[in-house]
Scaffold this active site. Structure first.
Site, PDB file in Angstrom:
ATOM      1  CB  SER A 117      -5.376  28.751  28.811  1.00 39.77           C
ATOM      2  OG  SER A 117      -4.186  28.026  29.000  1.00 39.77           O
ATOM      3  CG  ASP A 171      -3.817  27.718  36.588  1.00 37.72           C
ATOM      4  OD1 ASP A 171      -3.338  26.625  36.220  1.00 37.72           O
ATOM      5  OD2 ASP A 171      -4.331  28.530  35.794  1.00 37.72           O
ATOM      6  CG  HIS A 176      -5.474  25.963  33.487  1.00 37.81           C
ATOM      7  ND1 HIS A 176      -4.795  27.165  33.438  1.00 37.81           N
ATOM      8  CD2 HIS A 176      -5.658  25.585  32.195  1.00 37.81           C
ATOM      9  CE1 HIS A 176      -4.568  27.483  32.180  1.00 37.81           C
ATOM     10  NE2 HIS A 176      -5.090  26.555  31.410  1.00 37.81           N
TER      11      HIS A 176
END
Length: 206
Positions: free
Chosen positions: A97, A153, A185
Site C-alpha cells: 500500500s 481491492d 486490500h
C-alpha cells in the site's frame, strides 16, 4: 518523530550478510521505528504513515514537502547498509500500500542502483514526481519492478495500480504486473511467493 532504523527479525547465524531487503508497511501499521504524522485522510489525526497525502486517490497532487522529509530518512537507511558493506545493487526495496508507493520513490528517484523494487496494492498519483524525474533523466539501468494487486481491492483500486504500472513501464522500467483473483486490500500467500521468487532471482546467493 523517530528516526528510521533497521528492524532485524532473525538472529545472526554466522552466514555472511551479503544482501538486504527493506520492506515498508502500509499506513496505520507499525514497525520498530516509524514516522508518526498528522494524516489528512484520517481527519488530521496522528497515524503511523510514511508521509502525508491529501486523499487516497491518484487525482490529487502529492504533498512533496512530506515526501521530502521521509526521503532523508530512507537515504540514511540505505547509506547505513552501504557503510556496512552492502552495495545498493544488493538491496531490494518493497512495500504494501503506502509502503509500496514509498518504494516507487526510493527505487526510481532516490537510488536507481537498487537490485529491484516490489509493490503490493500500491499506486502513484497521476502527475507523480516519480514520473517527472524519470522523464527528466531517461535511460540507464533502472531497477526491475514486481507489482501485485488484488482485483477486489476497494481501497486502492486495481485500475490505479494498473495505470501506475503502465505509466512507469512506458518510462523505461521493466517489470511484471500480477493480478490476484478475489483479493482485497491485503497480502496473500501467492503474492508473497512471487515476491520470494523475485528476491531470489535478483539477490542470488554469493
Amino acid at each position: 518523530m523517530s528516526k528510521l532504523g533497521a528492524l532485524h527479525l532473525t538472529k545472526h547465524t554466522g552466514v555472511k550478510h551479503t544482501a538486504t531487503v527493506i520492506f515498508f508497511h502500509g499506513s496505520g501499521s507499525s514497525g520498530g521505528d516509524i514516522m508518526e504524522w498528522p494524516y489528512t485522510p484520517a481527519g488530521g489525526q496522528m497515524s503511523n504513515v510514511w508521509f502525508d497525502r491529501a486523499y487516497i486517490t491518484p487525482d490529487v497532487p502529492e504533498k512533496l514537502n512530506s515526501i521530502a522529509s521521509i526521503e532523508t530518512e530512507v537515504k540514511n537507511l540505505i547509506r547505513k547498509e552501504n557503510e556496512a558493506g552492502i552495495p545498493s545493487n544488493r538491496i531490494i526495496v518493497g512495500g504494501f500500500s503506502m509502503g509500496g508507493t514509498l518504494s516507487f520513490h526510493t527505487g526510481y528517484r532516490w537510488d536507481r542502483n537498487l537490485a529491484g523494487v516490489f509493490v503490493f496494492s500500491s499506486f502513484l498519483n497521476k502527475n507523480s514526481i516519480v514520473y517527472e524525474d524519470l522523464k527528466k533523466s531517461p535511460g540507464g539501468n533502472l531497477p526491475p519492478l514486481l507489482q501485485i494487486h488484488g482485483n477486489s481491492d476497494d481501497l486502492v483500486y486495481l485500475e490505479w495500480g494498473q495505470a501506475t504500472f503502465d505509466n512507469i513501464k512506458e518510462l523505461g522500467v521493466s517489470g511484471e504486473f500480477h493480478i490476484m483473483e478475489k483479493l482485497g486490500h491485503s497480502l496473500n500467500k501467492r503474492g508473497m511467493n512471487l515476491i520470494k521468487s523475485f528476491i531470489e532471482k535478483h539477490l542470488p546467493e554469493q
